[in-house]
Design an enzyme around this catalytic site. Structure first.
Site, PDB file in Angstrom:
ATOM      1  N   VAL A   1       0.839  -1.197   0.000  1.00 32.98           N
ATOM      2  CA  VAL A   1       0.000   0.000   0.000  1.00 32.98           C
ATOM      3  C   VAL A   1       0.877   1.251   0.000  1.00 32.98           C
ATOM      4  O   VAL A   1       1.741   1.408   0.866  1.00 32.98           O
ATOM      5  CB  VAL A   1      -0.921   0.006   1.240  1.00 32.98           C
ATOM      6  CG1 VAL A   1      -1.845   1.212   1.204  1.00 32.98           C
ATOM      7  CG2 VAL A   1      -1.725  -1.278   1.319  1.00 32.98           C
ATOM      8  N   CYS A   2       0.634   2.123  -0.971  1.00 32.43           N
ATOM      9  CA  CYS A   2       1.339   3.406  -1.092  1.00 32.43           C
ATOM     10  C   CYS A   2       2.863   3.148  -1.133  1.00 32.43           C
ATOM     11  O   CYS A   2       3.330   2.388  -1.962  1.00 32.43           O
ATOM     12  CB  CYS A   2       0.915   4.318   0.054  1.00 32.43           C
ATOM     13  SG  CYS A   2       1.493   5.998  -0.130  1.00 32.43           S
ATOM     14  N   GLN A   3       3.611   3.755  -0.236  1.00 28.59           N
ATOM     15  CA  GLN A   3       5.064   3.528  -0.224  1.00 28.59           C
ATOM     16  C   GLN A   3       5.357   2.043   0.025  1.00 28.59           C
ATOM     17  O   GLN A   3       6.338   1.500  -0.491  1.00 28.59           O
ATOM     18  CB  GLN A   3       5.676   4.389   0.884  1.00 28.59           C
ATOM     19  CG  GLN A   3       7.187   4.335   0.973  1.00 28.59           C
ATOM     20  CD  GLN A   3       7.683   4.994   2.260  1.00 28.59           C
ATOM     21  OE1 GLN A   3       7.009   4.954   3.295  1.00 28.59           O
ATOM     22  NE2 GLN A   3       8.850   5.604   2.193  1.00 28.59           N
TER      23      GLN A   3
END
Lengths: 352, 256
Positions: free
Chosen positions: A145-147
């Site tokens: 998720v995301c980074q």
């Protein structure tokens, strides 16, 4: 404020009444706890912990490999399990999946030397090994998720044998697309000095993200609370989100400097020049099925940064899904809750 | 269940909520004072639009309205003593009222440090001024956009109308803001401001490091070195303890 008082004095007293009412509701909701599903810590090293979520009662286990979720360093991962009706994790459990989550913890100055290689190869690698060993499996399903998605891409490219299927959510891949404001702001930073100055305070990072759209996020959002009378559930949901938004852990100096320099300033991921532990991250080595989910109105990771993935990976089984929401909305909005967990679960089960 | 950082306490989120409502309240009050007799009556859209634009611009020019990230950069103000006030570049010695500082430190080093800090401080002030100009542009453009859009003809000026105007203004402000903060000039200015602020922070730390031993205090470098050493000791395999580690012949224990 849909009632038209038709009189400014009445408007003023109405404004005051609703302000006081909203303030009281929010204060009452201030003790609302975050995180709702039962979990147990199964592994820990330094400040990094691996949690296993307990299966929900009366739910038949799905025929699928375990799922490991890797969240970003920049916020706490409990947003994925905020409350029963806003929990990606709970919905994955309800689909019969075994769910594990990496919690990067809250680093302090004693961790300032930890680099990306430590995070991805050492900690994440150990978490993967723990899950595989516990299930006697050779590979697992990885959700980044995301980074954390960027970390997952790096891990998967370096250790493809351990990842059966890869799901990325709002994950930046091309860090220099024209609409990427964070990237533009990061481009000329002297990351060597910033690293030497020590860990980056979490509050500073919160400020940075709020500054991407300051009038909407620092003003309109709150004034909007007065549009109607808040009920207790709504107030609690709002408070939980607010707590999460303002709950950024400090960022480790070394890893942050590397992330900004390698990814934002040099765009190394798409150029194949990220090196971790002496090994190059080549996205072409990702040949397993990939599900790439993004938010159409994302102001932190613009869709163009996410959808670039399809051009760089070696996988032939690539699925892309856009959700009409914002970056944070993808974790918690009703629209996302209705579509995303079900999509992930069915996509994984279809590739069991 | 997990507890978040600010649970149960009045956290930054509550401060943000209060600040936003206070701003909206100020706007309402300004309208109320400006148009006291127009309650419920039809009002002149242009005059209200212009009045609101002035109010919004005043709001934007207030440093407290700056995005939080920019406000973080104001922290460097602790270094900055405007020449008009002190006439001297900042140095920790004088800040701490340590009159004996120059003799205790190498004079040359002291002068060099002062010059470096002075240069950084001057640059920091220049960059803040440049950033303020960008902020002014945002305020002006937002006001212009707002006047161009705010059409409330033949409408009673009630709370719903003001709320709608507020939303329009937010939209105009975000558009004006985005148009500025994406520009290369802005990005370079902001990045350099961060860099100079960081350099000042490092400079301050160096000064503290040079003063700390005079007061018998532990320095940051010493603490960092200690941490590294402890980490090294934790990760290195421990040598087998006691007699088992010894390679010599085991002594026989006499038994009675």
């Amino acid at each position: 404020m849909s009632d038209s008082p038709g009189d400014l004095a009445a408007a003023w007293s109405e404004f005051n009444r609703r302000s006081i009412d909203a303030a009281m509701k929010l204060r009452e909701a201030s003790t609302a706890a975050v995180g709702c599903s039962l979990k147990t810590e199964v592994w820990r090293q330094d400040k990094v912990a691996l949690y296993r979520y307990l299966p929900l009662p009366f739910i038949q286990a799905a025929r699928a490999k375990p799922v490991l979720i890797c969240f970003a360093l920049v916020n706490r991962p409990y947003v994925l399990d905020l409350q029963p009706d806003r929990s990606l994790i709970r919905r994955l459990l309800a689909a019969g999946l075994e769910v594990y989550l990496i919690d990067w913890g809250r680093p302090d100055e004693s961790d300032s030397d930890i680099g990306l290689c430590d995070y991805i190869e050492r900690y994440m690698g150990a978490c993967v090994q723990h899950v595989l060993k516990s299930h006697g499996s050779k590979a697992l399903n990885l959700i980044g998720v995301c980074q954390g998605g960027t970390f997952s891409l790096c891990y998967c490219a370096l250790n493809p044998q351990h990842v059966a299927n890869l799901v990325t959510m709002v994950t930046p891949v091309d860090f220099q697309t024209p609409d990427d404001l964070l990237s533009k702001w990061a481009r000329h930073l002297d990351m060597d000095s910033i690293r030497r100055a020590g860990n980056i305070p979490g509050a500073m990072l919160t400020g940075l993200f709020l500054s991407l759209a300051p009038f909407r996020l620092m003003h309109q959002k709150y004034v909007g609370l007065l549009d109607h009378v808040l009920d207790a559930d709504e107030a609690e949901r709002f408070v939980r989100m607010e707590k999460w938004i303002f709950d950024s852990p400090d960022q480790v100096a070394a890893a942050t400097a590397q992330f900004v320099q390698w990814f934002y300033q040099e765009n190394r991921l798409i150029h194949g020049s990220v090196e971790l532990g002496g090994r190059r991250v080549n996205l072409q080595r990702i040949r397993q099925p990939v599900l790439n989910i993004y938010a159409k109105q994302d102001h932190i990771v613009p869709p163009s940064a996410v959808t670039a993935l399809r051009r760089y990976i070696g996988s032939r089984d690539y699925t892309e899904k856009a959700v009409d929401t914002g970056h944070i909305g993808l974790y918690v909005s009703r629209t996302a809750q209705e579509h995303v967990p079900g999509l992930i679960a069915s996509w994984i089960r279809a590739r069991a | 269940m997990e507890s978040a950082g600010s649970q149960g306490k009045s956290g930054p989120e509550q401060a943000a909520f209060r600040a936003a409502l206070e701003r909206f309240g100020q706007l309402l009050r300004a309208i109320l004072i400006e148009f006291p007799t127009s309650a419920g009556a039809l009002i002149n859209d242009e005059s209200v639009g212009r009045r609101l634009a002035v109010e919004f611009e005043r709001w934007l020019r207030d440093p407290a309205s700056m995005p939080p990230w920019w406000q973080n950069l104001q922290m460097a103000q602790v270094f900055v003593q405007p020449p008009s006030q002190s006439g001297q570049p900042f140095n920790l010695g004088s800040a701490l009222k340590v009159d004996a500082a120059p003799p205790l430190m190498a004079q040359n080093h002291f002068i060099q440090t002062s010059q470096r800090v002075s240069g950084l401080t001057a640059r920091w002030s220049q960059l803040q001024a440049q950033l303020a100009m960008h902020w002014n542009t945002i305020a002006r453009t937002a006001g212009e956009r707002f006047i161009g859009r705010a059409t409330i003809s033949s409408t009673a000026l009630d709370l719903t109308t003001i709320r709608k105007l507020y939303d329009w203004w937010i939209e105009c402000a975000e558009q004006a803001y985005a148009a500025t903060v994406h520009t290369d000039d802005f990005c370079r200015t902001q990045a350099e401001l961060v860099n100079v602020t960081t350099s000042l922070l490092l400079e301050q730390r160096r000064q503290v490091e040079s003063f700390a031993p005079m007061f018998g205090m532990v320095t940051r470098s010493e603490v960092d070195a200690l941490r590294r050493e402890m980490k090294r000791m934790q990760t290195e395999p421990r040598p087998a303890s006691g007699r088992r580690a010894s390679k010599g012949p085991r002594r026989k224990v006499k038994t009675r």
